[in-house]
Design a protein around this motif. Structure first.
Motif, mmCIF file in Angstrom:
data_model
loop_
_atom_site.group_PDB
_atom_site.id
_atom_site.type_symbol
_atom_site.label_atom_id
_atom_site.label_comp_id
_atom_site.label_asym_id
_atom_site.label_seq_id
_atom_site.Cartn_x
_atom_site.Cartn_y
_atom_site.Cartn_z
ATOM 1 N N ALA A 288 60.792 -5.330 16.895
ATOM 2 C CA ALA A 288 61.109 -6.684 16.428
ATOM 3 C C ALA A 288 59.959 -7.645 16.693
ATOM 4 O O ALA A 288 59.641 -8.502 15.857
ATOM 5 C CB ALA A 288 62.386 -7.179 17.106
ATOM 6 N N ARG A 291 57.066 -6.884 14.267
ATOM 7 C CA ARG A 291 57.428 -7.345 12.924
ATOM 8 C C ARG A 291 57.300 -8.856 12.812
ATOM 9 O O ARG A 291 56.814 -9.375 11.796
ATOM 10 C CB ARG A 291 58.853 -6.894 12.578
ATOM 11 N N TYR A 303 60.117 -12.335 10.077
ATOM 12 C CA TYR A 303 60.019 -11.104 9.299
ATOM 13 C C TYR A 303 60.977 -11.106 8.107
ATOM 14 O O TYR A 303 60.637 -10.634 7.014
ATOM 15 C CB TYR A 303 60.316 -9.898 10.189
ATOM 16 N N SER A 307 60.216 -10.271 4.298
ATOM 17 C CA SER A 307 60.828 -9.066 3.742
ATOM 18 C C SER A 307 61.669 -9.334 2.502
ATOM 19 O O SER A 307 61.793 -8.474 1.632
ATOM 20 C CB SER A 307 61.701 -8.392 4.800
ATOM 21 N N HIS A 584 65.508 -10.196 13.079
ATOM 22 C CA HIS A 584 64.376 -10.363 12.169
ATOM 23 C C HIS A 584 64.127 -11.807 11.746
ATOM 24 O O HIS A 584 63.368 -12.065 10.817
ATOM 25 C CB HIS A 584 64.558 -9.447 10.955
ATOM 26 N N ALA A 632 65.451 -3.061 7.362
ATOM 27 C CA ALA A 632 65.175 -4.200 8.231
ATOM 28 C C ALA A 632 65.338 -5.492 7.444
ATOM 29 O O ALA A 632 64.754 -5.651 6.373
ATOM 30 C CB ALA A 632 63.761 -4.101 8.797
ATOM 31 N N ALA A 633 66.135 -6.416 7.960
ATOM 32 C CA ALA A 633 66.483 -7.659 7.274
ATOM 33 C C ALA A 633 67.138 -7.371 5.924
ATOM 34 O O ALA A 633 67.084 -8.188 5.011
ATOM 35 C CB ALA A 633 65.253 -8.552 7.072
#
Length: 703
Positions: A288, A291, A303, A307, A584, A632-633
């Motif tokens: 984390a 990122r 992030y 993203s 994130h 992720a996210a």
């Protein structure tokens, strides 16, 4: 859920310059490594009879080498940039690596071993370096940018124009505009993340296996059926072994009468990667943190903001607004369900407060009392192969006209894997489907779809697709019976497969499921709707012993209980989705001293901890979607696309339902389009307007 195998390579489909490949391979003994040449099997399917562990590393390294050479040739060309010598050449810049990585990463998730794990650790940073060598190559980006700036004058067809735009956007997102010194920092971050995500996946696999519960006293397993006991029996270990699934809650908690056993299983699940020798807390904090630092370097606040650029949601605040709209109704319904379950506990003469390990056991009692529905009543009607062939496949035939034929001559990577060939309504070949349904220690948790071979008219390739699940395997001689949740999982994952099979793209990087995360789950969730359609259900819900169709009385009970426990289901999903977004949206300079404290605070501040007995569907420490895969996210996408799929099914219900005409229209306007047009526009064109949330709320019993 879909496994994104090429995370590190972003949206590049690594196909290759033919001349470079031939020149390189002419100096190699391809007979000793089957991965270095195209398979001779139908549809170019991987020849698992010939492929050995020792073949992967040299083939992967050779694929990386070939793509680097191809990219350098494009970047250093003295020719004026054209679509063919730049964009198309880039699209063709690594067929060998694509072919090998498709097979290799399928096995890292579905059937790994110590040799594969070692190779995975060695290759992950090299793939990250290759990705940077492409997207952070200034000369290459200048050629792409030059073409992008004059795209209107190039007179490209719509898909070629989309390909150009896609590459340009990917270069910008990846950091192509950074200064040279910042690019070096970014490369370091990318390499570290590649190594850490691999470490997370491998540590979690060990945690899942180590977390399995050994029970030596059969009395502690009271409530399980004879077939369940037989499937769990491990003579070598002197008892019954209960493996962990990747979710927080475990299936057997619904049946076990012994409260201490339920608590033991739940806590093993909850603590599998927290405080054990396979602890992941420091790994996820580091992921984390890096990122967040990467996002800051690229000019974003966090992030998630970076993203979400090419998704339907576009910004974190839009995701949080969706959460805010759902949390009050979800937690209110979950609290009502909790109160109802607590009353059932009291009615049974028990004196304790409802805990997470009690929920499914007593919720099942409530369901039986309210709807007279017992999971054990319906399981005999759901035999795996019958569900697959007469349910999942039958629905696809009714909607899209396709047919299926089992193939036993195609090599597989494990004896449990089934293979089918698909045909169009007119008899034309469509592709190959692999089904890998049972849990084992060499397989990560969850369920997913991906490709061995991606559809592409550029290479005249038809799709070779696999679904992987983690159903409990019965002992030999016992029927392979499924829960209704398992049935829904099969329909879900085959929805992803249909998205891949119906792809009709020229370019592989735009093909099939190569779409935003918050759209890719739409076709799969939509396909779940057919599991309970009367025409489909009666065709596949056949008693494994008598062959009799499921009684209408049971069908009615299943449908009436459709909104049961939906407060719990939605709240656990929202809790996991919220955790993902909280991890994130941290800033690069935020100090996270303890992952558990962070998790508690993330749930408290969003009021997702108000119902004590409803834990997140995934705890941070074993949330493989976001720390080991491509979500992720992006875990919110399951809820985002749930709105789409209920809205879409509502359209079907209002326009004739299960018909070939409706199926063909959906195939033509949604499933076959890949990433060739704007996804919002794609949906509106098919639907005739924007999606509405009311069908989702109705289906969840929240309206």
């Amino acid at each position: 859920m879909k496994l994104i195998l090429k995370i590190l390579l972003l949206s590049i489909v690594v196909t290759s310059c033919q001349k470079n490949q031939k020149d390189t391979l002419s100096n190699m003994n391809t007979e000793t490594n089957p991965l270095l040449s195209e398979s001779n099997l139908p549809y170019f399917a991987p020849d698992f009879n010939s492929i050995k562990n020792k073949h992967f590393k040299p083939a992967l390294l050779e694929g990386i080498k070939q793509q680097k050479l191809a990219v350098e040739k494009i970047a250093n060309s003295n020719e004026t940039p054209t679509f063919d010598n730049t964009i198309l050449a880039l699209e063709k810049s690594g067929a060998l690596l694509d072919r090998v990585s498709n097979v290799f990463y399928a096995l890292t998730s579905a059937h790994t071993n110590d040799s594969i794990k070692i190779i995975q650790e060695e290759i992950a940073p090299k793939l990250s370096e290759l990705n940077d060598a492409i997207y952070l190559n200034g000369e290459l980006f200048n050629r792409v940018k030059e073409l992008y700036n004059k795209k209107d004058s190039l007179k490209l067809d719509s898909e070629s124009l989309k390909l150009l735009e896609n590459y340009f956007e990917n270069f910008e997102i990846a950091g192509a505009n950074l200064s040279p010194d910042k690019k070096e920092i970014l490369k370091k971050y990318n390499t570290e993340l590649a190594t850490l995500t691999t470490k997370f996946n491998q540590t979690l696999l060990e945690a899942n296996n180590a977390g399995a519960i050994l029970i030596t006293n059969q009395e502690e397993l009271e409530g399980l059926s004879d077939s369940q006991l037989k499937s769990l029996k491990d003579t070598a270990k002197g008892g019954w072994v209960i493996p962990l699934q990747n979710t927080t809650q475990q299936p057997l908690l619904q049946s076990l009468t012994n409260r201490k056993t339920r608590e033991k299983i739940f806590m093993s699940s909850w603590k599998r990667a927290d405080g054990t020798e396979n602890d992941t807390k420091n790994i996820i904090k580091e992921i984390a943190k890096i990122r967040a630092s990467k996002a800051a370097l690229l000019g974003f606040n966090n992030y998630a903001e970076w993203s979400l650029q090419k998704t339907m949601a576009k910004k974190p605040e839009n995701v949080f607004n969706m959460f805010k709209g759902l949390i009050p109704a979800a937690t209110k319904k979950a609290q009502n369900e909790s109160d109802e379950i607590q009353k059932m506990i009291t009615a049974k003469g028990e004196d304790f407060t409802l805990e997470p390990w009690d929920w499914n056991y007593y919720a099942e009692m409530v369901r039986k009392a309210k709807y007279d529905l017992d999971e054990e009543q319906i399981k005999p009607y759901f035999q795996l192969k019958t569900v697959l062939e007469k349910g999942v496949f039958y629905a696809a035939e009714k909607l899209y006209g396709i047919t299926f034929k089992q193939r036993t001559d195609i090599p597989v990577y494990h004896e449990d894997v089934l293979v089918y060939e698909l045909f169009e309504e007119n008899g034309d070949q469509l592709g190959l489907f692999y089904g890998d349904f049972f849990a084992r220690s060499s397989k990560r948790g969850g369920a997913w779809m991906s490709n061995f071979v991606t559809q592409s008219k550029l290479y005249n390739k038809k799709p070779v697709i696999y679904n992987v699940c983690n159903f409990s395997k019965p002992i030999q001689g016992e029927p392979e019976l499924l829960t209704f949740d398992d049935v829904m999982t099969m329909f879900h994952e085959f929805g992803h497969a249909l998205h891949g099979f119906f792809a009709n793209q020229q370019y592989p990087s735009l093909s099939g499921t190569s779409v935003a995360r918050d759209f890719v789950e739409f076709p799969s969730q939509f396909n779940e709707n057919w599991a309970l359609h009367p025409d489909i259900l009666k065709n596949y819900a056949l008693h494994y012993d008598s062959g009799q169709s499921i009684p209408q009385s049971l069908i009615d009970k299943i449908k009436k209980s459709g909104t049961f426990n939906q407060g719990y289901s939605l709240t656990e999903n929202l809790a996991a989705s919220n955790l993902d977004m909280q991890w994130h949206t941290i800033n690069a300079d935020d100090d996270i001293s303890d992952a558990n404290d962070f998790e508690k605070e993330a749930l408290r501040t969003t009021k997702l901890d108000v119902v004590h007995a409803v834990p997140p569907r995934y705890r941070s420490t074993y949330f493989s979607h976001i720390f080991g895969s491509g979500y992720a996210a992006g875990y919110y996408s399951y809820l985002w696309t749930e709105m789409l799929h209920h809205d879409a099914y509502n359209w079907f219900e209002n326009n004739g339902g299960l018909t070939r005409e409706n199926g063909q229209r959906f195939r033509n306007m949604i499933l076959s389009r890949g990433n060739t047009i704007n996804l919002d526009q794609m949906y509106r064109d098919w639907r005739g307007g924007d999606p509405k949330i009311e069908p989702m709320l109705k289906a969840r019993g929240l309206q």
